[in-house]
Design an enzyme around this catalytic site. Structure first.
Site, short mmCIF file in Angstrom:
data_model
loop_
_atom_site.label_atom_id
_atom_site.label_comp_id
_atom_site.label_asym_id
_atom_site.label_seq_id
_atom_site.Cartn_x
_atom_site.Cartn_y
_atom_site.Cartn_z
N TRP A 268 48.01 14.92 65.22
CA TRP A 268 47.41 15.09 63.90
C TRP A 268 45.89 15.09 63.99
O TRP A 268 45.22 15.96 63.45
CB TRP A 268 47.87 13.98 62.96
CG TRP A 268 47.33 14.13 61.55
CD1 TRP A 268 47.95 14.73 60.51
CD2 TRP A 268 46.05 13.69 61.07
NE1 TRP A 268 47.14 14.70 59.39
CE2 TRP A 268 45.97 14.07 59.70
CE3 TRP A 268 44.96 13.03 61.65
CZ2 TRP A 268 44.85 13.80 58.91
CZ3 TRP A 268 43.83 12.76 60.86
CH2 TRP A 268 43.79 13.14 59.51
N TYR A 272 43.24 18.12 63.23
CA TYR A 272 42.24 17.91 62.18
C TYR A 272 40.83 18.18 62.72
O TYR A 272 40.01 18.83 62.05
CB TYR A 272 42.34 16.48 61.66
CG TYR A 272 41.48 16.20 60.45
CD1 TYR A 272 41.82 16.69 59.19
CD2 TYR A 272 40.34 15.40 60.56
CE1 TYR A 272 41.04 16.42 58.08
CE2 TYR A 272 39.56 15.11 59.45
CZ TYR A 272 39.91 15.62 58.22
OH TYR A 272 39.13 15.34 57.12
N ASP A 288 51.27 15.80 58.70
CA ASP A 288 50.53 15.16 57.62
C ASP A 288 51.45 14.93 56.41
O ASP A 288 52.12 15.86 55.93
CB ASP A 288 49.35 16.04 57.21
CG ASP A 288 48.49 15.38 56.16
OD1 ASP A 288 47.63 14.57 56.53
OD2 ASP A 288 48.69 15.67 54.97
#
Length: 343
Positions: A268, A272, A288
């Site tokens: 994640w 990001y 997410d």
């Protein structure tokens, strides 16, 4: 003359005219002024974008994440402290007429202006073609409604890779406001105060540099779990050793692999960082919770694998799809509204 022609100008005269219009002075006058600006002296200019532009949406995103002392969002204006090399100053950005953003830069060295403007373009995603992206994403009926509701939605970039990595690690398993509060505590502890004459209301500190935090006992502050504090310290040491650590990569896949090799950065967080710092338009943090919640139907949310499979049709603009899903999430919208009321 060589620079003007290499940059695509047909003549030096046209280059000089453009320079005069942007900076209110000819190139020669800029060179004669020396390398340092007087405290408080500002440069004002405009940067264009392809319409439409969801300025309110981008400003809401930045408002929710503004670090105390480092960033402010007041009215229609985003401001922050900035660091380039050993120098620090401030900038402010607001929306202007004619498909432009108005930028005001206060910085000691004018030679840093090209670097600063390039980062402003990255933070505000000024190179995007929203019509092309929106048309592609609207093939999915669910996204079509979101694109229609927020035309011109941008993917907010990051001012600095290390700063974004710290933000992302702080935000693991806690709310955005809680992560912002922690970032403010770190800035107060390890950031540098702006020199006399350069501070502005709400802008007093630079975000901590990697060199400053490398080797520090961050866990000893007692602000966060020890593993998370050690991860930030390790990232700081890695960036201090390799300042280009968060620079461009050959591909999204290679970037994610390299990022995941760093302490505290999972899938994640890597996606990001790729989305906001590396400006990868196809980055997509499929695990997410907000993305899965936004596509919930009759109380059933897609799994990360199901979401990833559905997102195949959104390539190569999955990062923009993620922003639309986040913007549609009622929990995110409520958090934004609460932040506005608190401000």
């Amino acid at each position: 003359g060589e620079v003007a022609l290499a940059a695509g100008f047909g003549s030096v005269r046209r280059f000089n005219e453009t320079f005069q219009r942007l900076y209110n002075r000819p190139p020669l006058a800029l060179r004669r002024r020396g390398v340092r600006e007087p405290a408080g002296e500002s440069i004002r200019l405009h940067l264009r974008y392809k319409p439409p532009y969801d300025w309110d949406g981008l400003l809401d995103f930045l408002r929710l994440r503004a670090i105390p002392g480092v960033e402010t969002v007041v009215g229609d204006t985003y401001s922050r402290t900035i660091t380039v090399g050993e120098e620090a100053g401030t900038l402010s950005v607001t929306h202007a007429s004619g498909n432009r953003l108005a930028v005001e830069v206060r910085f000691p060295k004018l030679t840093a202006l090209p670097t600063i403007l390039a980062r402003v373009r990255r933070v505000f995603d000024l190179s995007a073609d929203p019509l092309q992206i929106g048309e592609h994403l609207s093939v999915d009926p669910a996204l079509a409604a979101m694109v229609a509701a927020r035309p011109g939605l941008r993917v907010p970039g990051a001012w600095d890779g290390f700063e974004l990595a710290v933000r992302a690690i702080l935000g693991q398993q806690i709310t955005v406001p809680a992560a912002v509060k922690l970032a403010g505590r770190l800035a107060a502890e390890y950031g540098e105060p702006l020199a006399e004459g350069w501070a502005r209301p709400g802008l007093t500190l630079t975000f901590p540099q990697a060199a400053r935090m490398a080797g520090e006992d961050i866990a000893g502050l007692g602000l966060m779990p020890g593993a998370r504090a050690r991860a930030i310290g390790s990232i700081a040491a890695a960036v201090h050793a390799d300042p280009a650590l968060f620079g461009p990569q050959a591909s999204l896949e290679e970037a994610v692999i390299r990022l995941r090799a760093l302490p505290g950065i999972g899938e994640w967080t890597a996606q990001y960082i790729a989305m906001r710092q590396l400006r990868e338009p196809d980055a997509f943090p499929a695990a997410d919770i907000g993305l899965m919640r936004a596509l919930e139907v009759d109380g059933v949310r897609p799994s990360p694998a199901e979401l990833l499979s559905r997102a195949e049709r959104w390539r190569p603009w999955r990062a923009y799809a993620a922003l639309h899903l986040w913007a549609s999430d009622t929990v995110v919208l409520k958090a934004i509204a609460d932040a506005k009321r608190a401000a």
